[in-house]
Design a protein around this motif. Structure first.
Motif, mmCIF file in Angstrom:
data_model
loop_
_atom_site.group_PDB
_atom_site.id
_atom_site.type_symbol
_atom_site.label_atom_id
_atom_site.label_comp_id
_atom_site.label_asym_id
_atom_site.label_seq_id
_atom_site.Cartn_x
_atom_site.Cartn_y
_atom_site.Cartn_z
ATOM 1 N N ALA A 191 0.841 -1.189 -0.024
ATOM 2 C CA ALA A 191 -0.014 0.045 0.114
ATOM 3 C C ALA A 191 0.944 1.320 0.273
ATOM 4 N N SER A 192 1.913 1.126 0.893
ATOM 5 C CA SER A 192 2.853 2.252 0.623
ATOM 6 C C SER A 192 3.666 2.839 -0.434
ATOM 7 N N LEU A 193 3.563 1.639 -1.390
ATOM 8 C CA LEU A 193 4.136 2.035 -3.064
ATOM 9 C C LEU A 193 3.344 3.116 -3.611
ATOM 10 N N PHE A 194 2.163 3.314 -3.384
ATOM 11 C CA PHE A 194 1.016 4.126 -3.926
ATOM 12 C C PHE A 194 1.783 5.408 -3.546
ATOM 13 N N GLY A 195 1.856 5.755 -2.224
ATOM 14 C CA GLY A 195 2.260 6.919 -1.717
ATOM 15 C C GLY A 195 3.767 7.540 -2.369
ATOM 16 N N TYR A 196 4.645 6.313 -2.478
ATOM 17 C CA TYR A 196 5.870 6.684 -2.980
ATOM 18 C C TYR A 196 5.884 6.974 -4.465
ATOM 19 N N LEU A 197 4.936 6.353 -5.342
ATOM 20 C CA LEU A 197 4.667 6.642 -6.645
ATOM 21 C C LEU A 197 4.319 8.193 -6.393
ATOM 22 N N LEU A 198 3.442 8.660 -5.806
ATOM 23 C CA LEU A 198 2.703 10.059 -5.902
ATOM 24 C C LEU A 198 3.788 10.913 -5.550
ATOM 25 N N ILE A 199 4.601 10.692 -4.418
ATOM 26 C CA ILE A 199 5.716 11.478 -4.236
ATOM 27 C C ILE A 199 6.634 11.860 -5.503
ATOM 28 N N ALA A 200 7.114 10.399 -6.170
ATOM 29 C CA ALA A 200 8.037 10.624 -7.168
ATOM 30 C C ALA A 200 7.156 11.326 -8.474
ATOM 31 N N LEU A 201 6.082 11.506 -8.773
ATOM 32 C CA LEU A 201 5.341 12.077 -9.547
ATOM 33 C C LEU A 201 5.362 13.500 -9.505
ATOM 34 N N ILE A 202 5.422 13.937 -8.364
ATOM 35 C CA ILE A 202 5.561 15.304 -7.841
ATOM 36 C C ILE A 202 6.910 15.613 -8.054
ATOM 37 N N LEU A 203 7.782 14.810 -7.686
ATOM 38 C CA LEU A 203 9.191 15.280 -7.691
ATOM 39 C C LEU A 203 9.555 15.550 -9.162
ATOM 40 N N ALA A 204 9.001 14.856 -10.083
ATOM 41 C CA ALA A 204 9.459 14.469 -11.446
ATOM 42 C C ALA A 204 9.065 15.909 -12.287
ATOM 43 N N GLU A 205 8.141 16.457 -11.687
ATOM 44 C CA GLU A 205 7.934 17.793 -12.177
ATOM 45 C C GLU A 205 8.730 18.836 -11.801
ATOM 46 N N LYS A 206 8.730 19.976 -12.476
ATOM 47 C CA LYS A 206 9.598 21.102 -12.566
ATOM 48 C C LYS A 206 9.180 21.951 -11.163
ATOM 49 N N ILE A 207 9.118 21.177 -9.944
ATOM 50 C CA ILE A 207 8.933 22.233 -8.848
ATOM 51 C C ILE A 207 10.148 22.518 -8.030
ATOM 52 N N LYS A 208 9.757 23.819 -7.344
ATOM 53 C CA LYS A 208 11.215 24.361 -6.824
ATOM 54 C C LYS A 208 11.417 23.332 -5.492
ATOM 55 N N GLY A 209 12.876 23.246 -5.281
ATOM 56 C CA GLY A 209 13.245 22.312 -4.222
ATOM 57 C C GLY A 209 13.125 20.845 -4.416
ATOM 58 N N ALA A 210 12.858 20.480 -5.664
ATOM 59 C CA ALA A 210 12.924 19.039 -5.902
ATOM 60 C C ALA A 210 14.253 18.293 -5.675
ATOM 61 N N ASN A 211 15.134 18.891 -6.064
ATOM 62 C CA ASN A 211 16.716 18.187 -5.764
ATOM 63 C C ASN A 211 16.878 17.923 -4.290
ATOM 64 N N LEU A 212 16.637 19.097 -3.417
ATOM 65 C CA LEU A 212 16.644 19.041 -2.119
ATOM 66 C C LEU A 212 15.946 17.807 -1.402
ATOM 67 N N LEU A 213 14.489 17.834 -1.952
ATOM 68 C CA LEU A 213 13.726 16.887 -1.362
ATOM 69 C C LEU A 213 14.218 15.507 -1.757
ATOM 70 N N ARG A 214 14.799 15.280 -2.761
ATOM 71 C CA ARG A 214 15.223 13.954 -3.411
ATOM 72 C C ARG A 214 16.417 13.642 -2.420
ATOM 73 N N LYS A 215 17.362 14.300 -1.824
ATOM 74 C CA LYS A 215 18.189 14.131 -0.940
ATOM 75 C C LYS A 215 17.630 13.814 0.488
ATOM 76 N N ILE A 216 16.634 14.527 0.919
ATOM 77 C CA ILE A 216 16.146 14.342 2.190
ATOM 78 C C ILE A 216 15.675 12.844 2.271
ATOM 79 N N TYR A 217 14.740 12.478 1.229
ATOM 80 C CA TYR A 217 14.295 11.263 1.129
ATOM 81 C C TYR A 217 15.069 10.091 1.163
ATOM 82 N N LEU A 218 16.346 10.305 0.716
ATOM 83 C CA LEU A 218 17.295 9.251 0.736
ATOM 84 C C LEU A 218 18.180 9.270 2.132
ATOM 85 N N ILE A 219 18.170 10.090 3.138
ATOM 86 C CA ILE A 219 18.696 9.989 4.344
ATOM 87 C C ILE A 219 18.663 8.652 4.985
ATOM 88 N N PRO A 220 17.311 8.157 5.002
ATOM 89 C CA PRO A 220 17.121 6.936 5.922
ATOM 90 C C PRO A 220 17.985 5.670 5.336
#
Length: 293
Positions: A80-109
């Protein structure tokens, strides 16, 4: 060079190191696990052949089936959590401000060890000094749960850090797959008047369906054999309320010194993972892969 690579002896020489490692680390241990599962053995003394008695014991063992139920709950939760991951990836794949920083934050764990993550969440869930219960107290709750000591809350309390631990891994996979889609297809859809939701669900997601299938297998099989955080945080407690198949196998083999029964559990777990993988491949099979250039 072609002459050298056409020589079977040379090919065998190149393949031999990798083949040796695969045999030594994967296939030989699998065969030995199946062999030990047919024995009564404490790991030190003499082995006694008992045939399928360990498997008969496993089928009649209510604690094993309780741990299997917990493992399948974790698999459902992870899927079920895969749907949330996919939604976040869809948002990050768009040209939004701070996407590069968010990708790095998600990788910390992913950069932290399971022991470190377990200790971190033990502090968060501490019944009196934990951040979570202090937050609930600040909101006005007079009674706060003992998250890891209560059998009614322990599973959910453990599942949450497991999902958090692997969020960056799956988001990165989905993000890379989405970025491989040609921009010309997206632009053509926009020109035709497609909304962002239509582009996401009718173009992007179908084009990465094969990647989603791979992550589905990884999430379910990984959940069925999960061990790390559960061992660190609760060790299967309280009273087996967070026991999963892998931790139950560990307890039987290395604490109960019943390596024969522990090996039978491990081999049965392997068979379950193989069957589940086969079922996923069958249920998600498509007649024709989508191709684009």
């Amino acid at each position: 060079m072609d002459k050298v690579m056409s020589d079977k002896k040379v090919i065998a020489l190149y393949v031999l190191p990798a083949l040796t490692l695969v045999l030594a680390l994967i296939y030989i241990p699998i065969v030995l696990t199946g062999y030990y599962g047919l024995m009564q053995w404490d790991g030190i003394g003499e082995m006694v052949f008992i045939g399928l008695d360990n498997y008969s014991r496993l089928i009649a063992d209510p604690m094993f089936w309780k741990s299997a139920y917990h493992s399948f709950l974790l698999a459902i939760f992870s899927t079920a959590s895969l749907f949330g991951y996919l939604l976040i990836a869809l948002i990050l794949a768009e040209k939004i401000k701070g996407a590069n920083l968010l990708r790095k934050i998600y990788l910390i764990p992913m950069l932290l060890s399971s022991v470190a993550i377990g200790q971190l969440w033990l502090k968060i869930y501490h019944p009196s000094n934990g951040v979570l219960n202090q937050f609930l107290t600040a909101l006005g709750f007079t009674e706060t749960p003992a998250w890891l000591a209560d059998s009614s809350t322990v599973l959910g309390a453990i599942f949450l850090p497991i999902v958090w631990q692997y969020a960056g891994f799956y988001i990165l996979i989905y993000y890379a797959a989405l970025k491989s889609i040609p921009e010309s297809l997206i632009e053509a859809a926009r020109i035709d008047g497609a909304t962002p939701w239509q582009i996401a669900f009718r173009i992007k997601i179908p084009l990465i369906a094969s990647v989603i299938k791979v992550t589905l297998v990884l999430a379910i099989v990984g959940s069925l054999k999960y061990f790390d955080l559960i061992y660190v945080m609760t060790d299967g407690g309280p009273n087996g309320a967070s026991e999963v198949m892998a931790s139950y196998m560990y307890h039987q083999a290395f604490r109960g010194f019943d390596f024969g029964y522990g090996s039978a559990i491990g081999f049965f777990l392997l068979l379950i993972c193989l069957v589940v993988t086969w079922l996923i491949r069958k249920l998600t099979a498509v007649e024709e892969e989508i191709q684009y250039s």
